[in-house]
Structure formats: C-alpha cells, structure tokens
Design a protein around this motif. Structure first.
Motif, PDB file in Angstrom:
ATOM      1  N   PHE A 222       0.942  -1.297  -0.118  1.00 21.13           N
ATOM      2  CA  PHE A 222      -0.189   0.088   0.085  1.00 21.13           C
ATOM      3  C   PHE A 222       0.863   1.223  -0.111  1.00 21.13           C
ATOM      4  O   PHE A 222       0.415   2.155  -0.814  1.00 21.13           O
ATOM      5  CB  PHE A 222      -0.874  -0.015   1.334  1.00 21.13           C
ATOM      6  N   ARG A 223       1.971   1.185   0.706  1.00 13.31           N
ATOM      7  CA  ARG A 223       2.800   2.449   0.935  1.00 13.31           C
ATOM      8  C   ARG A 223       3.741   2.583   0.039  1.00 13.31           C
ATOM      9  O   ARG A 223       3.857   3.815  -0.806  1.00 13.31           O
ATOM     10  CB  ARG A 223       3.610   2.210   2.278  1.00 13.31           C
ATOM     11  N   ASP A 224       4.084   1.659  -0.768  1.00  6.72           N
ATOM     12  CA  ASP A 224       5.648   1.583  -1.551  1.00  6.72           C
ATOM     13  C   ASP A 224       5.249   1.442  -3.058  1.00  6.72           C
ATOM     14  O   ASP A 224       6.302   1.782  -3.864  1.00  6.72           O
ATOM     15  CB  ASP A 224       6.707   0.556  -1.046  1.00  6.72           C
ATOM     16  N   MET A 225       4.225   0.847  -3.313  1.00  7.19           N
ATOM     17  CA  MET A 225       3.960   0.353  -4.749  1.00  7.19           C
ATOM     18  C   MET A 225       3.214   1.535  -5.324  1.00  7.19           C
ATOM     19  O   MET A 225       2.032   1.796  -4.838  1.00  7.19           O
ATOM     20  CB  MET A 225       3.209  -0.851  -4.960  1.00  7.19           C
ATOM     21  N   ASN A 226       3.651   1.905  -6.449  1.00  9.14           N
ATOM     22  CA  ASN A 226       3.153   3.004  -7.411  1.00  9.14           C
ATOM     23  C   ASN A 226       1.944   2.596  -8.193  1.00  9.14           C
ATOM     24  O   ASN A 226       2.081   2.854  -9.422  1.00  9.14           O
ATOM     25  CB  ASN A 226       3.995   3.910  -8.100  1.00  9.14           C
ATOM     26  N   VAL A 227       0.893   2.138  -7.710  1.00  8.17           N
ATOM     27  CA  VAL A 227      -0.525   1.990  -8.168  1.00  8.17           C
ATOM     28  C   VAL A 227      -1.521   2.694  -7.600  1.00  8.17           C
ATOM     29  O   VAL A 227      -1.469   3.217  -6.528  1.00  8.17           O
ATOM     30  CB  VAL A 227      -0.662   0.411  -8.271  1.00  8.17           C
ATOM     31  N   ASN A 228      -2.566   2.940  -8.315  1.00 10.66           N
ATOM     32  CA  ASN A 228      -3.715   3.687  -8.131  1.00 10.66           C
ATOM     33  C   ASN A 228      -4.826   2.956  -7.253  1.00 10.66           C
ATOM     34  O   ASN A 228      -5.380   3.137  -6.209  1.00 10.66           O
ATOM     35  CB  ASN A 228      -4.420   4.280  -9.245  1.00 10.66           C
ATOM     36  N   THR A 229      -4.985   1.566  -7.426  1.00  8.57           N
ATOM     37  CA  THR A 229      -5.939   0.803  -6.998  1.00  8.57           C
ATOM     38  C   THR A 229      -5.580  -0.881  -6.695  1.00  8.57           C
ATOM     39  O   THR A 229      -4.728  -1.235  -7.507  1.00  8.57           O
ATOM     40  CB  THR A 229      -7.154   0.705  -8.007  1.00  8.57           C
ATOM     41  N   TYR A 230      -5.910  -1.223  -5.591  1.00 13.74           N
ATOM     42  CA  TYR A 230      -5.726  -2.618  -5.577  1.00 13.74           C
ATOM     43  C   TYR A 230      -6.986  -3.257  -5.346  1.00 13.74           C
ATOM     44  O   TYR A 230      -7.748  -2.975  -4.616  1.00 13.74           O
ATOM     45  CB  TYR A 230      -5.275  -2.815  -3.831  1.00 13.74           C
ATOM     46  N   TYR A 231      -7.108  -4.219  -6.153  1.00 10.08           N
ATOM     47  CA  TYR A 231      -7.964  -5.443  -6.296  1.00 10.08           C
ATOM     48  C   TYR A 231      -7.918  -6.627  -5.381  1.00 10.08           C
ATOM     49  O   TYR A 231      -7.105  -7.285  -5.592  1.00 10.08           O
ATOM     50  CB  TYR A 231      -8.345  -5.743  -7.796  1.00 10.08           C
ATOM     51  N   LEU A 232      -8.678  -6.492  -4.314  1.00 16.39           N
ATOM     52  CA  LEU A 232      -8.137  -7.553  -3.204  1.00 16.39           C
ATOM     53  C   LEU A 232      -9.687  -8.294  -2.954  1.00 16.39           C
ATOM     54  O   LEU A 232     -10.583  -7.954  -2.990  1.00 16.39           O
ATOM     55  CB  LEU A 232      -7.928  -6.779  -1.775  1.00 16.39           C
ATOM     56  N   GLU A 233      -9.153  -9.723  -2.682  1.00 12.01           N
ATOM     57  CA  GLU A 233     -10.154 -10.780  -2.396  1.00 12.01           C
ATOM     58  C   GLU A 233     -10.574 -10.870  -1.082  1.00 12.01           C
ATOM     59  O   GLU A 233      -9.809 -11.107  -0.349  1.00 12.01           O
ATOM     60  CB  GLU A 233      -9.611 -12.083  -3.176  1.00 12.01           C
ATOM     61  N   PHE A 234     -11.878 -10.793  -0.891  1.00  9.05           N
ATOM     62  CA  PHE A 234     -12.552 -11.047   0.438  1.00  9.05           C
ATOM     63  C   PHE A 234     -13.677 -11.759   0.384  1.00  9.05           C
ATOM     64  O   PHE A 234     -14.842 -11.447   1.231  1.00  9.05           O
ATOM     65  CB  PHE A 234     -12.792  -9.371   1.004  1.00  9.05           C
ATOM     66  N   ASP A 235     -13.811 -12.594  -0.373  1.00 11.23           N
ATOM     67  CA  ASP A 235     -14.752 -13.511  -0.613  1.00 11.23           C
ATOM     68  C   ASP A 235     -15.275 -14.542   0.631  1.00 11.23           C
ATOM     69  O   ASP A 235     -16.228 -14.933   1.071  1.00 11.23           O
ATOM     70  CB  ASP A 235     -15.047 -14.173  -1.867  1.00 11.23           C
ATOM     71  N   THR A 236     -14.015 -14.884   1.247  1.00 16.05           N
ATOM     72  CA  THR A 236     -14.092 -15.820   2.551  1.00 16.05           C
ATOM     73  C   THR A 236     -13.075 -15.596   3.458  1.00 16.05           C
ATOM     74  O   THR A 236     -12.260 -14.486   3.262  1.00 16.05           O
ATOM     75  CB  THR A 236     -13.706 -17.307   2.008  1.00 16.05           C
ATOM     76  N   HIS A 237     -13.047 -16.245   4.502  1.00 16.02           N
ATOM     77  CA  HIS A 237     -12.211 -16.197   5.658  1.00 16.02           C
ATOM     78  C   HIS A 237     -10.776 -16.095   4.959  1.00 16.02           C
ATOM     79  O   HIS A 237      -9.747 -15.762   5.944  1.00 16.02           O
ATOM     80  CB  HIS A 237     -12.646 -16.978   6.799  1.00 16.02           C
ATOM     81  N   ARG A 238     -10.469 -16.956   4.175  1.00 15.14           N
ATOM     82  CA  ARG A 238      -9.329 -17.388   3.844  1.00 15.14           C
ATOM     83  C   ARG A 238      -8.456 -16.030   3.684  1.00 15.14           C
ATOM     84  O   ARG A 238      -7.231 -16.152   3.753  1.00 15.14           O
ATOM     85  CB  ARG A 238      -9.143 -18.074   2.633  1.00 15.14           C
ATOM     86  N   ALA A 239      -9.148 -14.947   3.124  1.00 21.39           N
ATOM     87  CA  ALA A 239      -8.172 -13.709   3.055  1.00 21.39           C
ATOM     88  C   ALA A 239      -7.915 -12.773   4.080  1.00 21.39           C
ATOM     89  O   ALA A 239      -7.509 -11.827   4.350  1.00 21.39           O
ATOM     90  CB  ALA A 239      -8.849 -12.728   2.119  1.00 21.39           C
ATOM     91  N   GLY A 240      -8.526 -13.418   5.503  1.00 20.79           N
ATOM     92  CA  GLY A 240      -8.301 -12.412   6.806  1.00 20.79           C
ATOM     93  C   GLY A 240      -9.600 -11.611   6.631  1.00 20.79           C
ATOM     94  O   GLY A 240     -10.410 -11.503   5.777  1.00 20.79           O
ATOM     95  N   GLY A 241      -9.256 -10.597   7.608  1.00 21.23           N
ATOM     96  CA  GLY A 241     -10.172  -9.542   7.936  1.00 21.23           C
ATOM     97  C   GLY A 241      -9.849  -8.168   6.992  1.00 21.23           C
ATOM     98  O   GLY A 241      -8.714  -8.047   6.295  1.00 21.23           O
ATOM     99  N   PHE A 242     -10.457  -7.145   7.429  1.00 21.08           N
ATOM    100  CA  PHE A 242     -10.291  -5.933   6.656  1.00 21.08           C
ATOM    101  C   PHE A 242      -9.453  -5.011   7.470  1.00 21.08           C
ATOM    102  O   PHE A 242      -9.118  -4.066   6.811  1.00 21.08           O
ATOM    103  CB  PHE A 242     -11.943  -5.049   6.517  1.00 21.08           C
TER     104      PHE A 242
END
Length: 393
Positions: A276-296
């Motif tokens: 989030f801090r160091d990568m020069n991109v505008n948007t992160y597409y993150l998977e949050f469909d199940t508990h496998r991805a952890g919390g927010f």
C-alpha cells in the motif's frame, strides 16, 4: 505517483465465462480465421451484456486468451518455450504444484536479452474493443496484463534466466521493466487508459505454508521480505513512465481453479503496509470472499490517495450472496480506512469499489458456473454499488 482516473464503483476482474462455441473451437483447434470470427461474436455478446448490466468499465472477457496471463511473455524477445524441469522450480509453490499435477510439459525461460518486439497482443484486444464501443466509452476499456515476475518466482534462485545473458536478478529485471514500459506506452498511445495487473504470486507472501517452505529451501539467499521489496521495486520501475491519466490497478489473486481450489490462505497483514505504501499503483483489487483472506484490518494502512476494490462476491460458488450482508461488509471495511486515515466514513467510502473476488474463467476450460449465474453475480455487484453509492456509476 498521482493518477487522475479513479476506479468505478462496480467492476469485474476481466475473465468471463466463454461461450460454448468458443470452447468447442479451442478444443477442436479450428483455423485462425474461423477462431477469430467466433471470438469476435463472443466478445460482441459479452460486451453487450456488460453494458446492459450497467458496468462502465468494459473488458473482452479475455476471450482471445487460453489462460489469464495471455501471450505477452511469448511476444517478448528473449523468452523461449522449454521443457519444465522439476529440478529448477520451487516445487512447494501452489502454482508449480499445479503445473506438475496437470503434467504441463513446457514453460518459458529467458534465454536471451529481453526487449519488446514492437508487437503487442494486448493492443489487438484493445483495438477491437475500441472499434465496437462509442467514443465516450473508450476511456473505460480495461485490459488485464500479467505480473512482470510471473516467470521469475516459479524458478529457484538464479534459474529463471541464462547465466550467460544475465549475471543477476537486477540486470534481468532492468530489461524486463523496460519491456513493460514500452508495452504501456504502446497501449497509452493507442488510447487505453485502464490497466489491471493480475498477480497471484503476491498472495504467497500472505501464506504461512509458503513462508515456512521458503525458509526451509536452502537455495534461497533472500528472505521473503527482501524478495517482496524486490518485486515492489520492479513494479515501480515498470510504471515509471506511466502518464498521470492512465489508471493502474493490481489484483492480488488467490487462485481460481476449475475445482475451486485456491493458492493462498492468510490475511493481507503481512504485505499491506509495504504494497500500500510503496507500490506506485492507483487501485488494489483484493479478494475478500471468504475467511481465507483474513479481515479488513489491513485496509487501515491504505494511503489517502489510493483506492481499493473489494472482491466480496464469489466466482467459485453458484450461491448468490445476500445484499444486506455484502453492504455491511463494505461498511465494515470502510471503518478501517476511516480509522487509519482519520477521515469520516463517508470520505472513506469514496475510496472503495466492489467486484467479484476474481475472474469467472481464469483459463479456457473453466465453466464451473453457468452464464446465467455469472450474470446474476455481476448484477449483484452492480446492485451492491448502487445501494451504497446511488447515482455515482
């Protein structure tokens, strides 16, 4: 790096279920001209479906590709197909296990100096979409591109390229980044303004199983933290010449096999601060469909000038999610962004979009859902966005 183009409130991740006609053409190895005609018909239909559902960001469903990463690496000078040799790959990585299980005979290896050939398979995809959409929609076309380290991580250290060509990873990545810079320039000059990088490998840095196996692998001289830093720097070099009005997003994928297997379990806590801090991109597409991805919780580290698209609708299950529950999950995510940036909930919601967690067909054989279910899922994504941001998309 600041970008003027923001993500839309409702998006999808690119790959969409292929029509039966196209799957049969792929299975029967029809001639190139016939295949293109079938691809064109399928793309016309799926684009109309997206427009009908109200999606602003449009993709061709990756219908011209057999696998989600397409043929970009094959188009670069310096890569060649070679036999997959078990002794040179990291067999404990999920994607390598899959290659071996599916008895994939070949892979790509860097045997020469890397450079862009001047020919772009992504350009062909973009130009066709550009030809069938009205001028006011061209800026919303999104093309998906593979991660630059796709053929690096799967190899043991120093085995991804010929030692006669590159003496180190740094030299290899320098030329690879230059090829990506040229690719993005070609696409920008043609009118493309939205790029999504698909990167399943980043999810490995969230996985305890992978991290433990990495530590036991005596061929590794770098820690996973050092390698992650290397990849972040590679991305930034790839994007160094991107124009401010070109939107760059990165999808941290967790795998999307036909039988609903996945590649990685573990929250984004391990990588969020750095990417989030160091990568020069505008948007992160993150998977949050199940508990496998952890919390927010890791979203509290999202900087004030960046966005996140929450993949809360599953492409692995035909069950339709509950709209009210999805909305509450988005609100829950927004609270962490609000907390981390000391802004209001309303302000944090302006940094969020929603999507399915992954594509619906990462490769041409995948049809785990029916098209009817896929369209229902996409409609749900659009309905969710409208319920949170009425009239904004």
């Amino acid at each position: 790096m600041a970008f003027s183009a923001a993500p839309r409130r409702a998006e999808h991740l690119g790959s969409l279920l292929r029509p039966t006609e196209l799957i049969e053409a792929l299975n029967n190895n029809v001639d190139a001209e016939t295949r293109q005609e079938i691809e064109d018909r399928g793309i016309n239909t799926i684009v109309n479906d997206q427009v009908y559902l109200g999606f602003k960001v449009i993709n061709d469903g990756e219908y011209r590709r057999h696998l989600f990463w397409g043929s970009f690496f094959e188009s670069l000078v310096g890569f060649e197909k070679v036999n997959l040799t078990e002794s040179t790959v990291r067999k404990y990585l999920p994607k390598v296990k899959a290659l071996l299980e599916y008895k994939t005979d070949t892979t790509l290896f860097c045997s020469g100096k890397i450079r862009h050939s001047g020919s772009s398979p992504h350009l062909r995809e973009f130009l066709y979409l550009k030809s069938i959409l009205p001028p006011n929609q061209i800026g919303n076309i999104k093309i998906t591109i593979p991660a630059p380290h796709w053929y690096h991580l799967q190899y043991q250290e120093g085995q991804a390229y010929s030692k006669d060509i590159y003496a180190s990873d740094d030299a290899y990545f320098k030329d690879l980044a230059a090829a990506y810079q040229e690719e993005l320039r070609i696409l920008y000059d043609a009118g493309l303004r939205r790029v999504q990088i698909d990167d399943p490998d980043l999810s490995y840095f969230c996985s305890k199983d992978v991290l433990d196996a990495w530590g036991l692998d005596q061929t590794n001289s770098k820690s996973t933290l050092e390698l992650l830093t290397t990849y972040v720097n590679l991305y930034n070099d790839c994007f160094r010449e991107v124009k401010p009005d070109m939107h760059i997003g990165i999808h941290v994928c967790r795998g999307n096999f036909t039988d609903s297997r996945y590649w990685s379990t573990g929250g984004y806590d391990m990588i969020a601060g750095q990417i989030f801090r160091d990568m020069n991109v505008n948007t992160y597409y993150l998977e949050f469909d199940t508990h496998r991805a952890g919390g927010f919780e890791p979203l509290q580290f999202l900087p004030a000038d960046k966005h996140v698209v929450l993949g809360v609708v599953s492409t692995k299950s035909s069950q339709l999610e509950d709209l009210a529950e999805l909305k509450e999950r988005v609100m829950h995510a927004a609270r962490f962004i609000s907390k981390g940036n000391h802004i209001t909930l309303e302000e944090s919601l302006q940094r969020i979009g929603v999507s399915p967690q992954c594509g619906f067909a990462s490769h041409s054989r995948e049809n785990r859902l029916t098209k009817h279910v896929m369209l229902e899922k996409l409609a749900l994504v659009k309905q969710l966005a409208e319920s949170i941001w009425p009239g904004q998309d």
